[in-house]
Design a protein around this motif. Structure first.
Motif, PDB file in Angstrom:
ATOM      1  N   MET A 173      -7.612  -3.698   1.779  1.00  0.00           N
ATOM      2  CA  MET A 173      -9.039  -3.519   1.748  1.00  0.00           C
ATOM      3  C   MET A 173      -9.520  -2.305   2.831  1.00  0.00           C
ATOM      4  N   LEU A 174      -8.508  -2.118   3.932  1.00  0.00           N
ATOM      5  CA  LEU A 174      -8.824  -0.734   4.610  1.00  0.00           C
ATOM      6  C   LEU A 174      -8.537   0.549   4.302  1.00  0.00           C
ATOM      7  N   VAL A 175      -7.413   0.491   3.430  1.00  0.00           N
ATOM      8  CA  VAL A 175      -6.779   1.683   3.027  1.00  0.00           C
ATOM      9  C   VAL A 175      -7.011   2.052   1.480  1.00  0.00           C
ATOM     10  N   LEU A 176      -7.013   1.023   0.609  1.00  0.00           N
ATOM     11  CA  LEU A 176      -7.316   1.457  -0.790  1.00  0.00           C
ATOM     12  C   LEU A 176      -8.946   1.058  -1.118  1.00  0.00           C
ATOM     13  N   GLY A 177      -9.420   0.334  -0.299  1.00  0.00           N
ATOM     14  CA  GLY A 177     -10.825  -0.003  -0.596  1.00  0.00           C
ATOM     15  C   GLY A 177     -11.001  -1.137  -1.357  1.00  0.00           C
ATOM     16  N   GLU A 178     -10.233  -1.984  -1.441  1.00  0.00           N
ATOM     17  CA  GLU A 178     -10.253  -2.977  -2.408  1.00  0.00           C
ATOM     18  C   GLU A 178     -11.000  -4.203  -1.663  1.00  0.00           C
ATOM     19  N   VAL A 179     -11.960  -4.916  -2.633  1.00  0.00           N
ATOM     20  CA  VAL A 179     -12.816  -5.894  -1.959  1.00  0.00           C
ATOM     21  C   VAL A 179     -12.275  -7.389  -1.835  1.00  0.00           C
ATOM     22  N   ILE A 180     -12.307  -7.966  -0.755  1.00  0.00           N
ATOM     23  CA  ILE A 180     -12.034  -9.493  -0.592  1.00  0.00           C
ATOM     24  C   ILE A 180     -13.099 -10.072  -0.946  1.00  0.00           C
ATOM     25  N   THR A 181     -12.766 -10.896  -2.074  1.00  0.00           N
ATOM     26  CA  THR A 181     -13.825 -12.078  -2.777  1.00  0.00           C
ATOM     27  C   THR A 181     -13.854 -13.207  -2.234  1.00  0.00           C
ATOM     28  N   PRO A 182     -15.068 -14.321  -2.367  1.00  0.00           N
ATOM     29  CA  PRO A 182     -14.638 -15.667  -1.710  1.00  0.00           C
ATOM     30  C   PRO A 182     -13.486 -16.404  -2.014  1.00  0.00           C
ATOM     31  N   THR A 222      -2.302  -4.713  -8.727  1.00  0.00           N
ATOM     32  CA  THR A 222      -3.084  -4.170  -7.365  1.00  0.00           C
ATOM     33  C   THR A 222      -2.012  -4.522  -6.413  1.00  0.00           C
ATOM     34  N   ALA A 223      -2.267  -3.547  -5.281  1.00  0.00           N
ATOM     35  CA  ALA A 223      -1.132  -3.809  -3.973  1.00  0.00           C
ATOM     36  C   ALA A 223      -1.720  -5.330  -3.464  1.00  0.00           C
ATOM     37  N   ALA A 224      -3.110  -5.486  -3.570  1.00  0.00           N
ATOM     38  CA  ALA A 224      -3.403  -6.904  -2.838  1.00  0.00           C
ATOM     39  C   ALA A 224      -3.005  -8.008  -3.710  1.00  0.00           C
ATOM     40  N   LEU A 225      -2.937  -8.018  -4.987  1.00  0.00           N
ATOM     41  CA  LEU A 225      -2.418  -9.248  -5.553  1.00  0.00           C
ATOM     42  C   LEU A 225      -1.022  -9.328  -5.615  1.00  0.00           C
ATOM     43  N   ALA A 226      -0.361  -8.222  -5.798  1.00  0.00           N
ATOM     44  CA  ALA A 226       1.226  -8.111  -5.707  1.00  0.00           C
ATOM     45  C   ALA A 226       1.551  -8.812  -4.591  1.00  0.00           C
ATOM     46  N   SER A 227       0.906  -8.330  -3.305  1.00  0.00           N
ATOM     47  CA  SER A 227       1.478  -9.068  -2.009  1.00  0.00           C
ATOM     48  C   SER A 227       1.222 -10.494  -2.279  1.00  0.00           C
ATOM     49  N   VAL A 228       0.403 -11.012  -2.812  1.00  0.00           N
ATOM     50  CA  VAL A 228      -0.067 -12.493  -3.174  1.00  0.00           C
ATOM     51  C   VAL A 228       1.074 -13.291  -4.074  1.00  0.00           C
ATOM     52  N   LEU A 229       1.235 -12.691  -5.057  1.00  0.00           N
ATOM     53  CA  LEU A 229       2.088 -13.196  -6.260  1.00  0.00           C
ATOM     54  C   LEU A 229       3.529 -13.265  -6.019  1.00  0.00           C
ATOM     55  N   VAL A 233       0.882  -1.212   0.177  1.00  0.00           N
ATOM     56  CA  VAL A 233      -0.026  -0.013  -0.032  1.00  0.00           C
ATOM     57  C   VAL A 233       0.777   1.127   0.013  1.00  0.00           C
ATOM     58  N   VAL A 234       2.061   1.328   0.760  1.00  0.00           N
ATOM     59  CA  VAL A 234       2.806   2.359   0.740  1.00  0.00           C
ATOM     60  C   VAL A 234       3.619   2.587  -0.665  1.00  0.00           C
ATOM     61  N   LEU A 294      -8.790 -14.601 -12.603  1.00  0.00           N
ATOM     62  CA  LEU A 294      -8.745 -15.056 -14.010  1.00  0.00           C
ATOM     63  C   LEU A 294     -10.339 -14.963 -14.204  1.00  0.00           C
ATOM     64  N   ASN A 295     -11.147 -14.679 -13.152  1.00  0.00           N
ATOM     65  CA  ASN A 295     -12.679 -14.620 -13.502  1.00  0.00           C
ATOM     66  C   ASN A 295     -13.099 -13.310 -13.976  1.00  0.00           C
ATOM     67  N   PRO A 296     -13.473 -13.317 -15.292  1.00  0.00           N
ATOM     68  CA  PRO A 296     -13.893 -12.086 -15.990  1.00  0.00           C
ATOM     69  C   PRO A 296     -14.966 -11.242 -15.129  1.00  0.00           C
ATOM     70  N   GLY A 297     -15.585 -11.685 -14.151  1.00  0.00           N
ATOM     71  CA  GLY A 297     -16.458 -10.982 -13.344  1.00  0.00           C
ATOM     72  C   GLY A 297     -15.916 -10.332 -12.107  1.00  0.00           C
ATOM     73  N   ALA A 298     -14.695 -10.631 -11.617  1.00  0.00           N
ATOM     74  CA  ALA A 298     -13.862 -10.292 -10.485  1.00  0.00           C
ATOM     75  C   ALA A 298     -13.981  -8.498 -10.641  1.00  0.00           C
ATOM     76  N   SER A 299     -14.094  -8.142  -9.570  1.00  0.00           N
ATOM     77  CA  SER A 299     -14.251  -6.848  -9.500  1.00  0.00           C
ATOM     78  C   SER A 299     -12.673  -6.124  -9.472  1.00  0.00           C
ATOM     79  N   LEU A 300     -11.683  -6.728  -9.247  1.00  0.00           N
ATOM     80  CA  LEU A 300     -10.529  -6.085  -9.462  1.00  0.00           C
ATOM     81  C   LEU A 300      -9.649  -6.665 -10.716  1.00  0.00           C
ATOM     82  N   ALA A 301     -10.285  -7.486 -11.538  1.00  0.00           N
ATOM     83  CA  ALA A 301      -9.551  -7.859 -12.594  1.00  0.00           C
ATOM     84  C   ALA A 301      -9.265  -6.748 -13.644  1.00  0.00           C
ATOM     85  N   SER A 302      -9.934  -5.606 -13.789  1.00  0.00           N
ATOM     86  CA  SER A 302      -9.628  -4.637 -14.680  1.00  0.00           C
ATOM     87  C   SER A 302      -8.440  -3.816 -14.171  1.00  0.00           C
TER      88      SER A 302
END
Length: 303
Positions: free
Chosen positions: A269-278, A90-97, A26-27, A140-148
């Protein structure tokens, strides 16, 4: 090199690194508002070097290891990661990958250092792989809110950054083999100095002319972000990390970084408003299970 389980002090150090590096993403996003990736890399390592280099003597190890660590961990890992965050990550996906460095480290450790994974670590890596697959399914899900918000180039660059991190882990292990009494803080500070000039040169060569002086107009919050990246995430985080690698095999320490996505996702999620999906919640559960396997599996097996 210790084969025993991590002490309470080492476990606390590992968890501290998890928090520091989880917030890190996030920083980085905040800092990239006013800096190009190469400018951010140069600024980060200038902060990491000054003023500590004036008070800390160079580590008593061959300079080739200092240079290699600075290039892999500094220019390689973070230069590529900063660029990935700018072009589409995204910051969230980068932290995972970025945690795929665990698999790269295990592979490089096996090939270069002849280190073998214990059974709990093998189980943990399988669970972690399933967790990362869940995170990937979300994007990979085309409907994911963060895919774009991500691109294929950003995805590939982040994996390249993970490979650079793994190579820096291997360098740290080789340093331990040739100079067991080296100082991790001195190693981090002086290897950080190695990264400054390459970042300055890359900025001069590839940043557009209009961006060469944009750092002079950076907001105070961006400079605070750079200070965090240089002093907290780099000096504190990597001093603790290299200290752990100094005392334990690379393939035993590296899995602790799997906790970074949990902190990274929460911060996003808390700072950038990213959504945590199932899919992401499933990945988090598997990553926690992987960490439990690594940290508790050996103890349960002995009992």
């Amino acid at each position: 090199m210790s084969e025993a389980r991590l002490s309470g002090r080492d476990l606390a150090a590992a968890l501290t690194v998890v928090v520091l590096w989880g917030v890190n993403f996030v920083v980085m996003k905040f800092a990239l508002r006013d800096f190009t990736p190469f400018q951010l890399g140069a600024a980060r390592y200038v902060f990491a070097v000054l003023p500590l280099a004036l008070f800390i003597r160079p580590p008593r190890i061959p300079w080739k290891w200092v240079v290699l660590y600075g290039l892999f961990q500094g220019v390689g890992q973070f230069g590529i990661l900063f660029f990935a965050l700018q072009v589409g990550m995204t910051a969230a996906l980068a932290s995972v990958l970025l945690q795929t460095q665990v698999f790269f480290t295990a592979l490089f450790g096996f090939v270069l250092l002849k280190e073998r994974a214990s059974r709990p670590l093998q189980i943990g890596m399988v669970l972690a792989a399933l967790g990362l697959a869940c995170f990937a399914m979300n994007y990979l899900n085309p409907g994911a809110s963060l895919a774009s918000a991500t691109t294929l180039l950003g995805f590939m660059l982040t994996l390249c950054a993970a490979a650079m991190w793994a190579l820096s882990n291997i360098v740290a292990r080789r340093v331990q083999q040739v100079a067991a009494d080296y100082s991790p803080p001195a190693f981090v500070v002086w290897s950080s100095m190695v990264a400054v000039l390459p970042f300055v040169a890359l900025s001069a060569l590839f940043d557009p002319g209009s961006a060469h002086w944009q750092w002079t107009q950076a907001r105070a919050s961006s400079w605070l972000a750079v200070a965090y990246l240089g002093w907290v995430a780099t000096i504190v985080g990597y001093s603790l990390w290299t200290s752990l690698l100094k005392r334990h095999p690379a393939n035993r320490v590296a899995p602790f970084s799997l906790g970074v996505p949990i902190v990274g996702l929460a911060a996003g999620m808390l700072v950038l408003g990213e959504v945590i999906t199932p899919w992401q919640w499933a990945g988090i559960a598997l990553v926690v299970a992987a960490l439990a396997s690594v940290m508790l599996g050996g103890l349960l097996k002995r009992r």
